[in-house]
Design an enzyme around this catalytic site. Structure first.
Site, mmCIF file in Angstrom:
data_model
loop_
_atom_site.group_PDB
_atom_site.id
_atom_site.type_symbol
_atom_site.label_atom_id
_atom_site.label_comp_id
_atom_site.label_asym_id
_atom_site.label_seq_id
_atom_site.Cartn_x
_atom_site.Cartn_y
_atom_site.Cartn_z
ATOM 1 N N CYS A 126 -7.935 -12.944 107.906
ATOM 2 C CA CYS A 126 -8.988 -14.043 107.414
ATOM 3 C C CYS A 126 -8.993 -14.038 105.882
ATOM 4 C CB CYS A 126 -10.242 -13.618 108.048
ATOM 5 S SG CYS A 126 -11.690 -14.496 107.557
ATOM 6 N N CYS B 93 -15.560 -16.268 113.633
ATOM 7 C CA CYS B 93 -15.577 -16.667 112.240
ATOM 8 C C CYS B 93 -15.190 -18.156 112.181
ATOM 9 C CB CYS B 93 -14.520 -15.828 111.519
ATOM 10 S SG CYS B 93 -14.398 -16.358 109.724
ATOM 11 N N CYS C 74 -11.291 -18.256 109.909
ATOM 12 C CA CYS C 74 -10.025 -17.879 110.519
ATOM 13 C C CYS C 74 -9.954 -18.639 112.035
ATOM 14 C CB CYS C 74 -9.814 -16.591 110.203
ATOM 15 S SG CYS C 74 -10.859 -15.224 111.272
ATOM 16 N N CYS D 177 10.063 -10.329 127.492
ATOM 17 C CA CYS D 177 10.323 -9.442 126.331
ATOM 18 C C CYS D 177 9.408 -9.763 125.314
ATOM 19 C CB CYS D 177 11.658 -9.663 125.615
ATOM 20 S SG CYS D 177 11.897 -11.613 125.060
#
Length: 356
Positions: A41, A68, A71, A318
């Site tokens: 952020c 927030c 972000c 993976c």
């Protein structure tokens, strides 16, 4: 094999450094403001004593924190950038459009900023992404049995040489060299996180990779050498099956993949892939966890190489392997995709708990 958050000091240092390797793996709740953020952020950093760290968005919300507004922790990292969201939306609406730097300027974007932003998030520029989107149109034409010249026109390329070069960069060979009715057939599958190339024979899936992965031409070259039957454009039954299974997966309806697989690797590599397939949905583990599971606890580097050699993305998961400290590590499809997949699979576990 569950991820354990590092200690408070390590996480706070990552917060101060805005370490992107923790995106999707750790969040900070700020007690003085009541909001929770990504560790990346851009807001001014809180004092250590005002920080509480969590490993999931749901844990932050359950603890009483709200997301927030800077972000956007509820959105995938890349989508938090308005320019990315606008351009991706434009590309989705008109995938055959020929984007140029002048077009970006006309639409109010700085080309160098767009180039850096897309490269950081996706490992490729926006113009490269748009070019790949146009190649898809040509690919689909060839898949239907169309001529190379028709594919070039459908891909909106002015010159035959430009189309041949772009196509060869994707598949490692020119469109005219593809065999009609080859033993292996390659086709295009769309997903919410980008196009994938699937290669199968009549009974098994040999490859499933993101079309923008730089190692794709090399992987296809190996397959052509192994098959000795050449590579063609089109699809067999396993490609239809994996397309349907991927659609259910991205709708968060089912994470079960039953498509038959062809493994091309050493005995050790195949043993690593088998262990990867045993990692439950919504769980992650480290390379050292995998090494212990295959009976070679000191073979962490070998496990990492086997992970990187995986040619059947998502089915051999993976993306569920992270660093020993819980940070996101290298992923051939890009860290932004790895973050997306881990967050998507958490929805499976939340859904499973709700049904109990």
């Amino acid at each position: 094999m569950l991820f354990q958050l590092p200690n408070h000091e390590t996480l706070y240092e990552a917060l101060v450094a805005r370490d992107p390797s923790y995106d999707g793996r750790a969040y900070v709740g700020v007690t003085s403001t009541g909001v929770f953020c990504r560790l990346t952020c851009p807001a001014r950093k809180p004092k250590p004593e005002n920080c509480r760290f969590f490993d999931t968005v749901s844990a932050c919300i359950e603890a009483g924190f709200r997301p927030c507004n800077r972000c956007h922790p509820l959105a995938p990292t890349a989508k938090a950038d308005p320019a990315i969201e606008i351009l991706l939306d434009a590309l989705e609406k008109n995938p055959g459009y020929r984007w140029k730097e002048d077009t970006l300027i006309t639409r109010g974007f700085d080309p160098s900023t767009v180039r850096r932003t897309f490269k950081r998030h996706f490992g490729m520029t926006f113009l490269e992404m748009a070019r790949l989107s146009r190649i898809r149109n040509g690919f689909e034409t060839l898949s239907r049995g169309g001529r190379v010249i028709d594919a070039q026109i459908d891909a909106n390329f002015d010159s035959p040489s430009g189309f041949r070069t772009a196509f060869a960069r994707l598949l490692g060979q020119s469109p005219s060299s593809l065999m009609e009715g080859g033993l292996l057939r390659a086709d295009w599958i769309e997903t919410p996180i980008g196009a994938m190339i699937a290669v199968s024979d009549k009974s098994t899936l040999h490859l499933l990779e993101f079309a923008d992965r730089k190692g794709l031409p090399t992987e296809l070259k190996k397959l052509r050498r192994l098959s000795k039957g050449g590579l063609g454009i089109g699809r067999y039954g396993p490609t239809n099956q994996i397309e349907a299974e991927l659609a259910a997966y991205f709708r968060a309806e089912s994470a079960k993949f039953d498509v038959p697989l062809a493994f091309h690797g050493s005995a050790f590599t195949r043993s690593v892939w088998e262990v990867l397939r045993q990692i439950p949905v919504g769980k992650i583990c480290s390379y050292s966890d995998i090494a212990k599971a295959v009976g070679k606890p000191s073979a962490t580097r070998g496990v990492a190489r086997a992970n990187g050699a995986n040619q059947i993305a998502l089915v051999i998961p993976c993306h569920r392997v992270v660093g020993a400290d819980g940070s996101l590590t290298g992923y051939g499809g890009g860290l932004w995709r790895k973050q997306y997949l881990i967050e998507l699979e958490r929805r499976f576990t939340v859904s499973a708990k709700a049904k109990k």
